[in-house]
Design a protein around this motif. Structure first.
Motif, PDB file in Angstrom:
ATOM      1  N   SER A   1     -14.891  -1.178   3.386  1.00 34.21           N
ATOM      2  CA  SER A   1     -16.103  -1.655   3.338  1.00 34.21           C
ATOM      3  C   SER A   1     -16.897  -0.978   2.092  1.00 34.21           C
ATOM      4  CB  SER A   1     -16.810  -1.544   4.432  1.00 34.21           C
ATOM      5  OG  SER A   1     -16.774  -0.154   5.072  1.00 34.21           O
ATOM      6  N   VAL A   2     -16.618   0.622   2.137  1.00 36.92           N
ATOM      7  CA  VAL A   2     -17.427   1.328   1.001  1.00 36.92           C
ATOM      8  C   VAL A   2     -16.619   1.862  -0.069  1.00 36.92           C
ATOM      9  CG1 VAL A   2     -19.459   1.541   2.426  1.00 36.92           C
ATOM     10  CG2 VAL A   2     -17.480   3.126   2.682  1.00 36.92           C
ATOM     11  N   GLY A   3     -15.552   2.483   0.263  1.00 37.08           N
ATOM     12  CA  GLY A   3     -14.507   2.993  -0.623  1.00 37.08           C
ATOM     13  C   GLY A   3     -13.751   4.315  -0.085  1.00 37.08           C
ATOM     14  N   ARG A   4     -12.673   4.694  -0.785  1.00 40.86           N
ATOM     15  CA  ARG A   4     -11.757   5.835  -0.052  1.00 40.86           C
ATOM     16  C   ARG A   4     -12.592   7.095   0.097  1.00 40.86           C
ATOM     17  NH1 ARG A   4      -5.267   6.389  -1.444  1.00 40.86           N
ATOM     18  NH2 ARG A   4      -4.926   8.114  -0.005  1.00 40.86           N
ATOM     19  N   GLY A   5     -13.301   7.460  -0.896  1.00 41.93           N
ATOM     20  CA  GLY A   5     -13.937   8.821  -0.810  1.00 41.93           C
ATOM     21  C   GLY A   5     -14.882   8.829   0.253  1.00 41.93           C
ATOM     22  N   GLU A   6     -15.611   7.803   0.573  1.00 41.80           N
ATOM     23  CA  GLU A   6     -16.562   7.850   1.838  1.00 41.80           C
ATOM     24  C   GLU A   6     -15.783   7.706   3.157  1.00 41.80           C
ATOM     25  OE1 GLU A   6     -16.885   5.932  -1.009  1.00 41.80           O
ATOM     26  OE2 GLU A   6     -18.787   6.105  -1.634  1.00 41.80           O
ATOM     27  N   ALA A   7     -14.873   7.087   3.042  1.00 42.15           N
ATOM     28  CA  ALA A   7     -13.825   7.077   4.162  1.00 42.15           C
ATOM     29  C   ALA A   7     -13.412   8.473   4.632  1.00 42.15           C
ATOM     30  CB  ALA A   7     -12.885   6.253   3.984  1.00 42.15           C
ATOM     31  N   ALA A   8     -12.826   9.215   3.334  1.00 41.58           N
ATOM     32  CA  ALA A   8     -12.186  10.560   3.441  1.00 41.58           C
ATOM     33  C   ALA A   8     -13.335  11.381   4.348  1.00 41.58           C
ATOM     34  CB  ALA A   8     -11.676  11.146   2.418  1.00 41.58           C
ATOM     35  N   VAL A   9     -14.562  11.437   3.819  1.00 40.29           N
ATOM     36  CA  VAL A   9     -15.631  12.220   4.396  1.00 40.29           C
ATOM     37  C   VAL A   9     -15.833  11.816   5.819  1.00 40.29           C
ATOM     38  CG1 VAL A   9     -18.224  12.836   4.196  1.00 40.29           C
ATOM     39  CG2 VAL A   9     -16.752  12.342   2.011  1.00 40.29           C
ATOM     40  N   GLY A  10     -15.971  10.689   5.962  1.00 42.19           N
ATOM     41  CA  GLY A  10     -16.220  10.062   7.479  1.00 42.19           C
ATOM     42  C   GLY A  10     -15.119  10.375   8.397  1.00 42.19           C
ATOM     43  N   ALA A  11     -14.009  10.159   8.115  1.00 41.44           N
ATOM     44  CA  ALA A  11     -12.783  10.439   9.067  1.00 41.44           C
ATOM     45  C   ALA A  11     -12.683  11.932   9.234  1.00 41.44           C
ATOM     46  CB  ALA A  11     -11.586   9.773   8.290  1.00 41.44           C
ATOM     47  N   THR A  12     -12.751  12.730   8.164  1.00 40.41           N
ATOM     48  CA  THR A  12     -12.657  14.199   8.123  1.00 40.41           C
ATOM     49  C   THR A  12     -13.777  14.577   9.260  1.00 40.41           C
ATOM     50  OG1 THR A  12     -11.722  14.239   6.041  1.00 40.41           O
ATOM     51  CG2 THR A  12     -12.753  16.507   7.101  1.00 40.41           C
ATOM     52  N   LEU A  13     -14.889  14.402   9.167  1.00 40.26           N
ATOM     53  CA  LEU A  13     -15.970  14.803  10.110  1.00 40.26           C
ATOM     54  C   LEU A  13     -15.589  14.225  11.400  1.00 40.26           C
ATOM     55  CD1 LEU A  13     -19.340  13.942   7.806  1.00 40.26           C
ATOM     56  CD2 LEU A  13     -18.137  16.248   8.399  1.00 40.26           C
ATOM     57  N   LEU A  14     -15.052  13.081  11.570  1.00 42.50           N
ATOM     58  CA  LEU A  14     -14.777  12.701  13.075  1.00 42.50           C
ATOM     59  C   LEU A  14     -13.512  13.606  13.389  1.00 42.50           C
ATOM     60  CD1 LEU A  14     -15.098  10.741  15.332  1.00 42.50           C
ATOM     61  CD2 LEU A  14     -13.671   9.103  14.010  1.00 42.50           C
ATOM     62  N   ALA A  15     -12.760  13.786  12.666  1.00 43.52           N
ATOM     63  CA  ALA A  15     -11.387  14.456  13.294  1.00 43.52           C
ATOM     64  C   ALA A  15     -11.831  15.977  13.797  1.00 43.52           C
ATOM     65  CB  ALA A  15     -10.589  14.503  12.072  1.00 43.52           C
TER      66      ALA A  15
ATOM     67  N   ASN B   1       0.441 -12.125   7.155  1.00 44.84           N
ATOM     68  CA  ASN B   1      -0.907 -11.371   7.188  1.00 44.84           C
ATOM     69  C   ASN B   1      -0.710 -10.567   5.898  1.00 44.84           C
ATOM     70  OD1 ASN B   1      -2.014 -11.951   9.673  1.00 44.84           O
ATOM     71  ND2 ASN B   1      -0.111 -10.894  10.439  1.00 44.84           N
ATOM     72  N   HIS B   2      -1.978 -10.992   5.007  1.00 44.20           N
ATOM     73  CA  HIS B   2      -1.953 -10.289   3.778  1.00 44.20           C
ATOM     74  C   HIS B   2      -2.998  -8.991   4.062  1.00 44.20           C
ATOM     75  CE1 HIS B   2      -0.057 -13.748   2.131  1.00 44.20           C
ATOM     76  NE2 HIS B   2      -1.064 -14.536   2.856  1.00 44.20           N
ATOM     77  N   ALA B   3      -2.480  -7.517   3.873  1.00 44.16           N
ATOM     78  CA  ALA B   3      -3.376  -6.537   4.298  1.00 44.16           C
ATOM     79  C   ALA B   3      -3.967  -6.159   3.082  1.00 44.16           C
ATOM     80  CB  ALA B   3      -2.066  -5.480   4.524  1.00 44.16           C
ATOM     81  N   GLU B   4      -5.271  -5.677   3.411  1.00 44.94           N
ATOM     82  CA  GLU B   4      -6.100  -5.105   2.098  1.00 44.94           C
ATOM     83  C   GLU B   4      -5.295  -3.947   1.522  1.00 44.94           C
ATOM     84  OE1 GLU B   4      -9.181  -5.819   0.876  1.00 44.94           O
ATOM     85  OE2 GLU B   4      -9.546  -7.571   2.106  1.00 44.94           O
ATOM     86  N   PRO B   5      -5.442  -3.732   0.309  1.00 46.42           N
ATOM     87  CA  PRO B   5      -4.720  -2.657  -0.503  1.00 46.42           C
ATOM     88  C   PRO B   5      -5.710  -1.267  -0.382  1.00 46.42           C
ATOM     89  CG  PRO B   5      -5.726  -4.131  -1.971  1.00 46.42           C
ATOM     90  CD  PRO B   5      -5.507  -4.834  -0.858  1.00 46.42           C
ATOM     91  N   VAL B   6      -5.138  -0.234  -0.255  1.00 49.14           N
ATOM     92  CA  VAL B   6      -5.943   0.865  -0.119  1.00 49.14           C
ATOM     93  C   VAL B   6      -6.176   1.725  -1.631  1.00 49.14           C
ATOM     94  CG1 VAL B   6      -6.029   3.137   0.856  1.00 49.14           C
ATOM     95  CG2 VAL B   6      -5.244   1.334   2.234  1.00 49.14           C
ATOM     96  N   GLY B   7      -7.115   1.678  -2.289  1.00 52.62           N
ATOM     97  CA  GLY B   7      -7.124   2.185  -3.697  1.00 52.62           C
ATOM     98  C   GLY B   7      -6.835   3.649  -3.402  1.00 52.62           C
ATOM     99  N   GLN B   8      -6.557   4.215  -4.880  1.00 52.01           N
ATOM    100  CA  GLN B   8      -6.245   5.513  -5.010  1.00 52.01           C
ATOM    101  C   GLN B   8      -7.589   6.528  -4.908  1.00 52.01           C
ATOM    102  OE1 GLN B   8      -3.235   7.145  -5.519  1.00 52.01           O
ATOM    103  NE2 GLN B   8      -2.488   4.919  -5.034  1.00 52.01           N
ATOM    104  N   GLY B   9      -7.425   7.797  -4.542  1.00 49.28           N
ATOM    105  CA  GLY B   9      -8.637   8.472  -4.569  1.00 49.28           C
ATOM    106  C   GLY B   9      -8.337   9.939  -5.290  1.00 49.28           C
ATOM    107  N   GLY B  10      -9.365  10.416  -5.705  1.00 46.47           N
ATOM    108  CA  GLY B  10      -9.449  11.636  -6.599  1.00 46.47           C
ATOM    109  C   GLY B  10      -8.807  13.017  -5.646  1.00 46.47           C
ATOM    110  N   PRO B  11      -8.959  13.998  -6.474  1.00 43.13           N
ATOM    111  CA  PRO B  11      -8.319  15.330  -5.725  1.00 43.13           C
ATOM    112  C   PRO B  11      -9.137  15.622  -4.537  1.00 43.13           C
ATOM    113  CG  PRO B  11      -8.330  15.644  -8.311  1.00 43.13           C
ATOM    114  CD  PRO B  11      -9.158  14.276  -7.989  1.00 43.13           C
ATOM    115  N   GLY B  12     -10.620  15.640  -4.613  1.00 46.15           N
ATOM    116  CA  GLY B  12     -11.495  15.855  -3.614  1.00 46.15           C
ATOM    117  C   GLY B  12     -10.873  15.039  -2.412  1.00 46.15           C
ATOM    118  N   THR B  13     -10.670  13.705  -2.527  1.00 45.63           N
ATOM    119  CA  THR B  13     -10.389  12.807  -1.684  1.00 45.63           C
ATOM    120  C   THR B  13      -9.154  13.267  -0.838  1.00 45.63           C
ATOM    121  OG1 THR B  13     -11.852  11.124  -2.534  1.00 45.63           O
ATOM    122  CG2 THR B  13     -10.156  10.317  -0.934  1.00 45.63           C
ATOM    123  N   ARG B  14      -8.255  13.459  -1.640  1.00 45.08           N
ATOM    124  CA  ARG B  14      -6.986  13.742  -0.977  1.00 45.08           C
ATOM    125  C   ARG B  14      -7.054  15.123  -0.199  1.00 45.08           C
ATOM    126  NH1 ARG B  14      -5.185  11.458  -6.292  1.00 45.08           N
ATOM    127  NH2 ARG B  14      -5.255  13.478  -7.151  1.00 45.08           N
TER     128      ARG B  14
END
Length: 257
Positions: A206-220, A87-100
Motif C-alpha cells: 500500500s505505501v512502500g517497502r521502506g515504510e513497511a520496514a519501519v512499521g514491522a520493526t516497531l511492531l516486532a 494466483n498472481h502475487a504482488e511483487p515486493v520491490g527493492q529497498g535501500g540499505p536503511g530498509t534492509r
C-alpha cells in the motif's frame, strides 16, 4: 529442554500453517508472499482449534494422529484444488540499505520475544483464571464440558468469552501429549510472527517497502505488547485479528472506489 515436546509443538504449528496456506491460496488474490504467510498462519491456527472442537462434537478422542492427520488431509485436499487456480502475487520491490537494516531487526524482535516467552511457564492472571484454565480443562477431559459455558462456579473465568484461543492451546497440548505451560508459549510467538507478516506485507503493497520496514520493526520490538506477562493473554491474538480486520476492510473499500 525437552526436545521431543518442542518437535511436537512445532509439528502442530507447521501442520496448521500448511492447512491454512493450502486453503487460503484458493482465494488469496494478489497478496504478496508475506501477507499470504501471515493470513495462512492465522487461518491455520483457527483450523487447529476447529479440528479439536469437531473431534469433541463428534465424540472422537482428539489424539495426535487424528489432529495432525486431519490438518494434513485438509492441506492435501486444498492443494489438489489449488493446482487448477492461478494466483498472481504482488511483487515486493527493492529497498535501500536503511530498509534492509531495519528488516534485519524484525527477526531479532521475534527471537527476543521467543526468549522472553519461553523463559518460564506462563503465569499471568488472565491465563491462569481464564484462557489457560479453559484450555487445560478441555485438554484433560478431551471434550468441551458444559460447565465452562454455563456454571456459576467458573464465573471468574468469563464463560461468555470466545473459546478459540483455549481450543488452540488444548489442541497443541494434545499433539504434545502433555499440558506444558512453558512450551505452549510458542503459540503466542506464532501469533506475533503472523501479525508482523500481515503488517509488513500490507504496508509494502500500500505505501512502500521502506515504510513497511519501519512499521514491522516497531511492531516486532514492541515489548509492552509482546511481553512475558501478556504471553497467555488474549491481547496478542487480538492484535492479529484486529490488523487482519482493518487491512481486509481497507482492501474492500479500495475495491469499491
Amino acid at each position: 529442554m525437552n526436545l521431543p515436546r518442542y518437535a511436537l509443538v512445532l509439528s502442530g504449528l507447521m501442520a496448521s500453517q500448511l492447512a491454512g496456506e493450502s486453503l487460503f491460496s484458493l482465494r488469496c488474490g494478489s497478496l504478496n508472499w508475506a501477507e499470504r504467510r501471515g493470513w495462512s498462519g492465522a487461518i491455520g491456527l483457527a483450523i487447529l482449534g476447529g479440528v479439536f472442537f469437531l473431534a469433541c462434537w463428534f465424540h472422537l478422542a482428539p489424539t495426535p494422529p487424528l489432529l495432525l492427520g486431519t490438518l494434513i488431509g485438509i492441506a492435501g485436499a486444498a492443494f489438489c484444488v489449488r493446482r487448477h487456480i492461478r494466483n498472481h502475487a504482488e511483487p515486493v520491490g527493492q529497498g535501500g540499505p536503511g530498509t534492509r537494516f531495519l528488516e534485519l531487526l524484525i527477526p531479532l524482535g521475534v527471537i527476543l520475544y521467543a526468549i522472553r516467552a519461553l523463559a518460564q511457564p506462563m503465569y499471568g492472571y488472565d491465563y491462569l483464571i481464564d484462557w489457560g484454565l479453559k484450555g487445560k480443562t478441555m485438554f484433560a477431559l478431551a471434550k468441551m464440558p458444559a460447565f465452562l459455558l454455563h456454571s456459576g462456579a467458573v464465573a471468574p473465568s468469563h464463560p461468555e468469552y470466545p473459546l478459540l484461543l483455549p481450543l488452540e492451546m488444548a489442541s497443541l497440548a494434545r499433539i504434545m501429549g502433555v499440558w506444558d505451560d512453558q512450551l505452549l508459549a510458542l503459540l503466542f510467538v506464532g501469533f506475533q510472527l503472523f501479525t508482523i507478516l500481515v503488517l509488513w506485507g500490507y504496508l509494502v503493497r500500500s505505501v512502500g517497502r521502506g515504510e513497511a520496514a519501519v512499521g514491522a520493526t516497531l511492531l516486532a520490538l514492541c515489548a509492552p505488547l509482546y511481553s512475558r506477562l501478556l504471553t497467555g493473554y488474549a491481547e496478542i491474538p487480538l492484535a492479529l485479528a484486529a490488523l487482519m480486520t482493518v487491512t481486509a476492510f481497507r482492501d474492500a473499500s479500495d475495491h469499491r472506489c
